[in-house]
Design a protein around this motif. Structure first.
Motif, PDB file in Angstrom:
ATOM      1  N   ARG A 281      21.028 -25.784  27.609  1.00 19.87           N
ATOM      2  CA  ARG A 281      22.427 -25.383  27.402  1.00 19.87           C
ATOM      3  C   ARG A 281      22.615 -23.884  27.630  1.00 19.87           C
ATOM      4  NH1 ARG A 281      26.444 -24.828  22.470  1.00 19.87           N
ATOM      5  NH2 ARG A 281      28.323 -25.069  23.702  1.00 19.87           N
ATOM      6  N   TYR A 282      21.592 -23.124  27.240  1.00 13.92           N
ATOM      7  CA  TYR A 282      21.690 -21.664  27.391  1.00 13.92           C
ATOM      8  C   TYR A 282      20.899 -21.159  28.598  1.00 13.92           C
ATOM      9  CZ  TYR A 282      24.051 -21.600  22.933  1.00 13.92           C
ATOM     10  OH  TYR A 282      24.971 -21.795  21.934  1.00 13.92           O
ATOM     11  N   GLU A 283      20.416 -22.100  29.425  1.00 16.59           N
ATOM     12  CA  GLU A 283      19.651 -21.754  30.618  1.00 16.59           C
ATOM     13  C   GLU A 283      18.482 -20.850  30.267  1.00 16.59           C
ATOM     14  OE1 GLU A 283      22.291 -20.263  33.579  1.00 16.59           O
ATOM     15  OE2 GLU A 283      23.528 -22.059  33.609  1.00 16.59           O
ATOM     16  N   ALA A 284      17.833 -21.153  29.143  1.00 15.16           N
ATOM     17  CA  ALA A 284      16.689 -20.365  28.688  1.00 15.16           C
ATOM     18  C   ALA A 284      15.390 -20.999  29.164  1.00 15.16           C
ATOM     19  CB  ALA A 284      16.694 -20.277  27.161  1.00 15.16           C
ATOM     20  N   GLY A 285      14.372 -20.167  29.398  1.00 19.61           N
ATOM     21  CA  GLY A 285      13.080 -20.684  29.802  1.00 19.61           C
ATOM     22  C   GLY A 285      12.326 -21.291  28.627  1.00 19.61           C
TER      23      GLY A 285
END
Length: 382
Positions: A207-211
């Motif tokens: 959702r937060y485009e986090a790795g």
């Protein structure tokens, strides 16, 4: 002239025009923000001059600490003020207040990347400048029998937010705080976060485009020996960039310290710990410049432009020289710092894949997973 030949010529010209700029930009890592100064002197002018000198030196050493491991911070060079000034690219002033004898401001400095790298090399200090993909931080707070993630007030989350807003700016591991809206609440709860529910952790990371996701489980209790508040933190990083691991640290209040200060100090030191863990895998030793010929399979001009743009953001790539331009392939000579493994990890942070096949190295854009939903994250700093 045949149509195919004409198309090929146009393609080659466009390739050439767009291909000669494959060069790494100076990263924002060399920018230090939120440097506060407060100086009183005989006059406002003298106070301002002294404040800017203090701010410049403070920002410079914050930058060196950002790039190096904590273990090397006592070896940082003590260089003259004029040498620091030569490394400053520019600076900005905000929140400026003056009186007849006092000067207060917040300063942001940008430094020349090449000069700073050369200085660290000269003093034999290994450093890292590969930025990780954004990491999502979930601050779970446990106190007085309550377990909080999204509920307010959550002083542990407030401490991380305060450090983000007033810290020295983004480091090598940019962390993001979730907004805590209904979608977040539905996706994961406090217990699921500390138990490492991978399906839910992966969902909120998308959702937060986090790795990766870092769960910071802080447990507040009273120290039975001195009666002061004590915070025990289980800091666990989940994801693919590094192996899952947990760091356990305890923080005890100092006399006169209150709980918000204790939580703030813990957030600052744990941020440094996360940074150190990342730097360990990305340290660059002086004099380790390498050259690697790579082939980039492409289906057209747009493929190459996307790869080139991503390549520009990879700090360890110093230069990319074009060797061959074809409609289905681009060949480059990559000049980079570190070794091939570090280069591959750095490229991965930019969603570029590097692999070897039959003695030939290939480079291509990775297919990014689609975000389940969109959100506006709260940025946090390192």
């Amino acid at each position: 002239m045949r149509i195919g030949t004409a198309y090929g010529l146009v393609f080659a010209v466009l390739f050439a025009l767009l291909g000669t700029d494959a060069r790494a930009d100076a990263p924002r890592l060399f920018e230090v923000s939120n440097v506060t100064v407060d100086v009183t002197a005989d006059s406002a002018t003298t106070a301002r001059v002294e404040a800017l000198a203090q701010g410049e030196k403070k920002a410079f050493y914050l930058l060196l600490k950002r790039l190096t491991l904590q273990a090397y911070h006592n070896r940082l060079p003590d260089i003259p003020t004029n040498q620091i000034t030569e490394l400053v690219q520019d600076f900005a002033v905000t929140d400026e207040k003056t009186s007849s004898v006092r000067y207060i401001a917040k300063l942001t400095y940008r430094f020349h990347a090449e000069g700073v790298r050369a200085l660290l090399d000269e003093h034999g200090l290994p450093f890292a400048e590969t930025a990780s993909k954004p990491v999502l931080l979930l601050p779970v707070y446990q106190a007085a029998g309550a377990l909080l993630l999204w509920d307010d007030p959550n002083p542990w989350r407030a401490a991380w937010r305060a450090y983000a807003e007033n810290g020295p700016g983004q480091g090598l591991v940019p962390m993001v705080l979730p907004v805590g809206d209904l979608n977040d609440v539905r996706t994961i709860g406090a217990e699921q976060a500390i138990e490492g529910d991978m399906a839910r952790l992966e969902e909120i990371a998308r959702r937060y485009e986090a790795g990766d996701v870092v769960v910071a489980h802080g447990i507040l209790r009273m120290d039975s020996f001195n009666g002061l508040p004590e915070l025990e933190v289980y800091l666990t990083r989940f994801g693919s960039a590094l192996q899952e691991h947990t760091v356990v640290k305890s923080f005890t209040s100092e006399p006169g310290d209150d709980i918000p200060n204790l939580l703030k100090r813990a957030a600052e030191q744990l941020t440094a710990q996360v940074e150190d863990n990342w730097k360990q895998d990305n340290l660059i030793q002086a004099g380790s410049a390498q050259l690697l010929p790579v082939s980039v399979p492409v289906r057209g001009l747009s493929d190459w432009v996307r790869v080139r743009d991503r390549l520009n953001g990879v700090a360890v790539v110093r230069r990319a020289d074009l060797v061959l331009l074809r409609r289905d392939q681009v060949r480059l000579n990559l000049h980079f710092i570190g070794d091939a493994e570090q280069l591959a990890l750095s490229l991965d942070q930019a969603d570029l894949a590097l692999w070897e096949e039959a003695g030939q190295w290939y480079l291509a854009q990775k297919i990014a997973p689609s975000a389940a939903t969109s959100a506006s994250p709260e940025p946090t700093a390192q």
